[in-house]
Write a protein that holds these residues in place. Structure first.
Motif, PDB file in Angstrom:
ATOM      1  N   LYS A 164       0.832  -1.203   0.000  1.00 63.63           N
ATOM      2  CA  LYS A 164       0.000   0.000   0.000  1.00 63.63           C
ATOM      3  C   LYS A 164       0.869   1.256   0.000  1.00 63.63           C
ATOM      4  N   LYS A 165       1.932   1.222   0.792  1.00 60.24           N
ATOM      5  CA  LYS A 165       2.843   2.366   0.856  1.00 60.24           C
ATOM      6  C   LYS A 165       3.516   2.601  -0.488  1.00 60.24           C
TER       7      LYS A 165
ATOM      8  N   MET B 106       0.965   4.164  -2.929  1.00 64.08           N
ATOM      9  CA  MET B 106       0.742   5.579  -2.673  1.00 64.08           C
ATOM     10  C   MET B 106       1.935   6.412  -3.131  1.00 64.08           C
TER      11      MET B 106
ATOM     12  N   LEU C 243      -8.552   5.207  -3.781  1.00 63.23           N
ATOM     13  CA  LEU C 243      -7.224   4.990  -3.223  1.00 63.23           C
ATOM     14  C   LEU C 243      -6.854   6.086  -2.238  1.00 63.23           C
ATOM     15  N   ARG C 244      -7.183   7.330  -2.592  1.00 62.54           N
ATOM     16  CA  ARG C 244      -6.811   8.456  -1.731  1.00 62.54           C
ATOM     17  C   ARG C 244      -7.725   8.584  -0.530  1.00 62.54           C
TER      18      ARG C 244
ATOM     19  N   ASP D 114      -3.787   3.504   7.942  1.00 62.25           N
ATOM     20  CA  ASP D 114      -2.795   4.437   7.414  1.00 62.25           C
ATOM     21  C   ASP D 114      -2.941   5.757   8.139  1.00 62.25           C
TER      22      ASP D 114
END
Length: 570
Positions: free
Chosen positions: A367-368, A371, A399-400, A410
């Motif tokens: 995920k990191k 992004m 996603l955001r 997160d």
């Protein structure tokens, strides 16, 4: 358009290298933290889970246990409510609140199958609830004062024990209307209790400073009275706040005031007395299959002890006194490792720290990376590398803006939305125009500000090398607000660097005007004498504040040296 002045991020100095022990590494993995506020801000007084040790071994051993969906909850008691939380999302799932108006619930204890919950109250009632329907299955009235402890038998689904302020310890059977056993051996409030491992005996702690072991198999025919005789008694140094059975059934742990005692049931004496807390130890829990003992205190600390050496191997600090804690296991793991560290605080906040599993760590890492690729504009290259399918419509927004819960949390820092910047304050507009002295006057106006605005402007002036310009060419009256701020802020260690910078520039610019001639002129009633006397008084107060700060710093250095010689861990 002028650039908006925003508060600068605080500078954090790097810590020196230090070797980490396996326990420090393990407990540092509880990094995904959620803070949940209780309704009405009531203190979180109790936490119960069927997935906490020593209940976990019985889950796999019994065929009568329900599915994992029923087990995957833990219950917190706060004010008049018992709130059930999901172990996967950590969010509240349902609330039980069927007490009389104005009553307070205590010790909501969820049974190991997750279907039934029992709770005491300050009215002396014990109520048993069906978790699914919230219906009251049983109500007992025998206790005459608040019931602080209810605990289900570790293997028998119908047996329950309770401790009350009426100094009694009672055993209950779900089908019966009255207590099946009652012990009256305590001389004061009985506010802690538990079953020993296997449920063969009961332990209780009281404000009379006694920890007692009761055996339901012993009756009056064996020479013991059913009402007041314990099979074993330990004297503690103060009121007993928490008791905890240890694996093996040969020892127990009890807390009184700021001390924790490890009591040997075979030898009938204390094995260890631990004094690692500064204030009363209010909660105890087991972790790592009984190899670690956790303690929570009113000093806001949770400490982790090795149950063999009884050394502190890890710890956590909270912003409020700790009233309750529990370690919830992971049902997906064969060896039931710790999954959640749940801590209830006096401020009404429930803190849940979650240890990420291997698969969850991989998901968080991916995920990191995703992004980061999105931020750099390389999302298509990232998709090709990972051989991802074409993204559907609205993928970027999802996603955001996705709300993450549970283990995959997160940290999202929201800035000002584009096209919706906040309106600049007058002092910000003046600073952007280079009118630093006027901006400083506006910030220091009595009707104005906030401490945050003052710190923001002064920090901006320091980084813009404009602080000397803003402080120059001031009269004695214009200098007074700045000196008053320095007098207030010089003792706060958070702003010490900033206040020293401001004070040094003020003294460099105006020290020649604080000479004997001008002071004498002020004393004789010369021009501006009142303002000059006030400036002189403020300078003396600033001088005294600096001296006090130096004395405190010297004392802190001496204490640090003495603690270092003793080898005490912080």
């Amino acid at each position: 358009m002028a650039t908006e002045v925003v508060p600068l991020q605080p500078v954090k100095t790097a810590t020196g290298p230090s070797p980490l022990t396996p326990d420090q590494i393990y407990w540092s993995q509880f990094s995904s933290q959620a803070h949940l506020s209780s309704p009405g801000g009531s203190a979180v007084t109790h936490i119960s889970s069927p997935l906490e040790y020593p209940a976990v071994p019985y889950i796999s051993a019994s065929a009568s246990i329900s599915s994992a969906a029923n087990q995957a909850t833990f219950a917190i008691t706060t004010g008049p409510r018992i709130i059930l939380h999901s172990t996967s999302s950590r969010q509240p799932t349902r609330t039980l609140s069927r007490l009389p108006p104005g009553a307070t619930a205590y010790s909501g204890s969820i049974r190991r199958d997750g279907r039934v919950l029992a709770a005491g109250s300050d009215s002396g009632l014990i109520q048993v609830y069906d978790v699914g329907s919230r219906a009251i299955l049983k109500t007992w009235h025998e206790h005459r004062q608040p019931v602080w402890v209810t605990k289900w038998h570790p293997s028998d689904l119908t047996s329950l024990m309770s401790c009350s302020d009426d100094a009694t310890v009672r055993l209950w059977d779900l089908p019966s209307e009255t207590a099946v056993r009652s012990w009256r051996g305590h001389a004061d409030y009985a506010r802690s209790g538990s079953w020993l491992e296997g449920g063969r005996a009961v332990m209780s702690g009281s404000y009379d400073g006694m920890v007692k072991i009761w055996d339901p198999r012993v009756d009056s025919r064996s020479g013991y009275s059913d009402t007041d005789k314990a099979v074993l008694t330990f004297k503690m140094p103060g009121p007993v706040e928490a008791v905890l059975p240890m694996p093996g059934g040969t020892s127990v742990v009890a807390s009184a005031e700021n001390k924790i005692a490890v009591l040997d049931l075979v030898a009938g004496r204390p094995m260890q007395v631990l004094s690692n807390h500064q204030k009363t130890v209010s909660a105890l829990a087991l972790a790592s299959k009984g190899k670690r003992v956790l303690s929570g205190g009113l000093d806001g600390h949770v400490k982790v002890f090795d149950s063999e050496t009884w050394n502190v191997v890890a710890g956590f600090k909270y912003q409020s006194p700790v009233l309750s804690l529990s370690v919830v296991a992971d049902t997906a793991s064969k060896d039931t490792p710790d999954k959640h560290l749940v801590v209830g605080l006096q401020s009404g906040v429930l803190s849940v720290r979650t240890r990420l599993s291997g698969a969850q760590k991989v998901a968080a890492r991916e995920k990191k990376q995703e992004m980061a690729a999105l931020a750099e504009g390389k999302i298509e290259e990232y998709d090709n590398k990972k051989k991802r399918k074409q993204r559907g419509k609205g993928w970027e927004k999802r996603l955001r803006g996705k709300e993450f819960k549970g283990e995959d949390v997160d940290i999202i820092i929201d800035g000002n939305p584009l096209g919706n910047s906040r309106k600049l304050q007058p002092w910000e507009r003046l600073a952007h125009k280079g009118m630093y002295s006027k901006a400083l006057d506006v910030v220091f106006e009595p009707k104005n500000p906030s401490k945050a605005e003052t710190l923001t402007l002064l920090t901006h002036l320091v980084h813009s090398s404009a602080l000397r310009t803003a402080l120059s060419h001031r009269t004695a009256r214009d200098l007074q607000p700045i000196l008053r701020w320095l007098v207030r802020a010089i003792s706060d260690p958070r702003y010490i660097k900033l206040t020293v910078d401001v004070a040094l520039i003020v003294l460099d610019l105006y020290s020649e005007h604080f000479g004997d001639d001008l002071v004498a002129d002020a004393d004789e009633g010369g021009p501006g004498s009142e303002d000059m006397r006030e400036v002189r008084r403020l300078i003396e107060r600033l001088h005294n504040g600096v001296r006090r700060g130096c004395d405190v710093a010297m004392q802190a250095v001496r204490v640090e040296g003495m603690v270092g010689l003793l080898g005490v861990e912080g």
